[in-house]
Write an enzyme that holds these catalytic residues in place. Structure first.
Site, PDB file in Angstrom:
ATOM      1  N   HIS A 199      23.156 -12.745  16.926  1.00  0.00           N
ATOM      2  CA  HIS A 199      22.943 -11.352  16.496  1.00  0.00           C
ATOM      3  C   HIS A 199      24.095 -10.481  16.977  1.00  0.00           C
ATOM      4  O   HIS A 199      23.926  -9.573  17.787  1.00  0.00           O
ATOM      5  CB  HIS A 199      21.594 -10.847  17.023  1.00  0.00           C
ATOM      6  N   HIS A 238      13.218 -14.571  13.671  1.00  0.00           N
ATOM      7  CA  HIS A 238      13.733 -13.800  14.805  1.00  0.00           C
ATOM      8  C   HIS A 238      12.599 -13.132  15.573  1.00  0.00           C
ATOM      9  O   HIS A 238      12.689 -12.930  16.780  1.00  0.00           O
ATOM     10  CB  HIS A 238      14.722 -12.759  14.283  1.00  0.00           C
ATOM     11  N   PHE A 294      51.046 -29.314  15.148  1.00  0.00           N
ATOM     12  CA  PHE A 294      51.302 -28.757  13.819  1.00  0.00           C
ATOM     13  C   PHE A 294      50.256 -27.726  13.404  1.00  0.00           C
ATOM     14  O   PHE A 294      50.277 -27.265  12.271  1.00  0.00           O
ATOM     15  CB  PHE A 294      51.367 -29.876  12.779  1.00  0.00           C
ATOM     16  N   HIS A 306      25.293  -8.512  11.078  1.00  0.00           N
ATOM     17  CA  HIS A 306      24.547  -9.777  11.038  1.00  0.00           C
ATOM     18  C   HIS A 306      23.196  -9.571  10.375  1.00  0.00           C
ATOM     19  O   HIS A 306      22.716  -8.454  10.230  1.00  0.00           O
ATOM     20  CB  HIS A 306      24.358 -10.345  12.450  1.00  0.00           C
ATOM     21  N   HIS A 350      11.540  -4.473  13.075  1.00  0.00           N
ATOM     22  CA  HIS A 350      11.536  -5.927  13.279  1.00  0.00           C
ATOM     23  C   HIS A 350      10.139  -6.489  13.033  1.00  0.00           C
ATOM     24  O   HIS A 350       9.968  -7.473  12.302  1.00  0.00           O
ATOM     25  CB  HIS A 350      11.963  -6.272  14.714  1.00  0.00           C
ATOM     26  N   ASP A 379      19.078 -10.532  10.326  1.00  0.00           N
ATOM     27  CA  ASP A 379      17.908 -11.004  11.067  1.00  0.00           C
ATOM     28  C   ASP A 379      17.026 -11.790  10.109  1.00  0.00           C
ATOM     29  O   ASP A 379      16.601 -11.269   9.068  1.00  0.00           O
ATOM     30  CB  ASP A 379      17.077  -9.824  11.592  1.00  0.00           C
TER      31      ASP A 379
HETATM   32 MN    MN Z   1      19.482  -9.065  15.018  1.00  0.00          MN
END
Ligand code: MN
Length: 265
Positions: free
Chosen positions: A76, A86, A65, A80, A213, A82
């Site tokens: 990532h 990370h 069903f 998305h 980063h 971070d």
């Molecule tokens: Mn990333």
């Protein structure tokens, strides 16, 4: 008393504006499928898996069903966020489940350098570019998001052009090391880009490597990638809503990213 019983609340004006179109919802998210372009690290580094759906039942014997599927994905992948853990510089900070919610909703400004990126795919944003932008448009928003428009979202369904790699590496626009360090010292919550990562394609050769980063994650600030539709946002005046999954211990998560944009009067 509740709004349902007739008492006005602080959100009633927003709901009216959404219903009448005075505030538009703009989706800044790239649609997620096995074809979504993802970061490809060069050897000897290991890559995440792409997104895929594995059907478990489809109204058939394993589930007569219903239809449902397992999802397989790296953290990532696609549009998305971070989280600070990370990066090695943020290893003792927040995972994606523990990012304070007020940091995920706030004012957004758009810095449009799409002409520069079209002329030079290795274009790097410098402190003086941001300073000049502030002269014209006012200061970066406290606890808000800086959205870096480069026009790269036009390649978001074309892996080859999106990554723009040759023997010398990937050529996509980014931010200089000095500017990354400077941004990390401001009061912003995060930095969003249209490219596959928050750093330039060639940022491995910068010092430190991948400086956006390094500096943002190390300052409890966040990055979002693969944004779409920044061309539909005003230079300032939009509100961004970033909604990652609260993956315990997660270093990032695919996220639905929306903007609330005022239209006319
Ligand atoms: Mn990333």
């Amino acid at each position: 008393m509740t709004a349902d019983s007739g008492t006005a609340t602080a959100l009633d004006g927003l709901l009216t504006d959404l219903a009448t179109g005075r505030v538009e919802i703009v989706d800044l998210t790239n649609r997620l499928s096995s074809a979504t372009p993802t970061l490809e690290l060069p050897a000897p580094f290991a890559n995440l898996i792409d997104f895929s759906l594995e059907t478990v039942s489809e109204y058939d014997e394993p589930g007569p069903f219903w239809k449902h599927a397992n999802i397989h994905t790296g953290e990532h992948i696609g549009t998305h966020i971070d989280a600070p853990i990370h990066w090695v510089s943020g290893r003792d900070s927040h995972d994606v489940a523990d990012i304070p919610l007020p940091r995920l909703i706030g004012p957004a400004v758009v810095l449009d350098f799409s002409a520069e990126a079209a002329a030079d795919p290795d274009f790097l944003l410098e402190v003086e570019h941001v300073r000049a932008w502030e002269e014209e448009h006012g200061p970066l928003p406290a606890a808000g998001w800086v959205l870096y428009r480069t026009g790269w979202d036009r390649f978001a369904q074309d892996r080859e052009r999106f990554l723009n790699a040759d023997a010398a590496g990937s050529h996509t626009p980014g931010v200089s090391a000095a500017c990354a360090e400077w941004l990390a010292g401001t009061g912003i919550a995060g930095f969003g880009v249209e490219t596959v990562g928050i750093d330039a394609g060639n940022a491995g050769v910068l010092e430190p490597p991948f400086p956006v980063h390094y500096h943002l994650m190390g300052s409890d600030k966040y990055g979002i990638t693969s944004l779409q539709n920044l061309s539909r946002l005003p230079v300032r005046g939009a509100v961004i809503i970033v909604a990652p999954l609260p993956i315990v211990g997660g270093t990032g998560s695919p996220a639905r990213v929306l903007a609330l944009v005022p239209r006319g009067s």
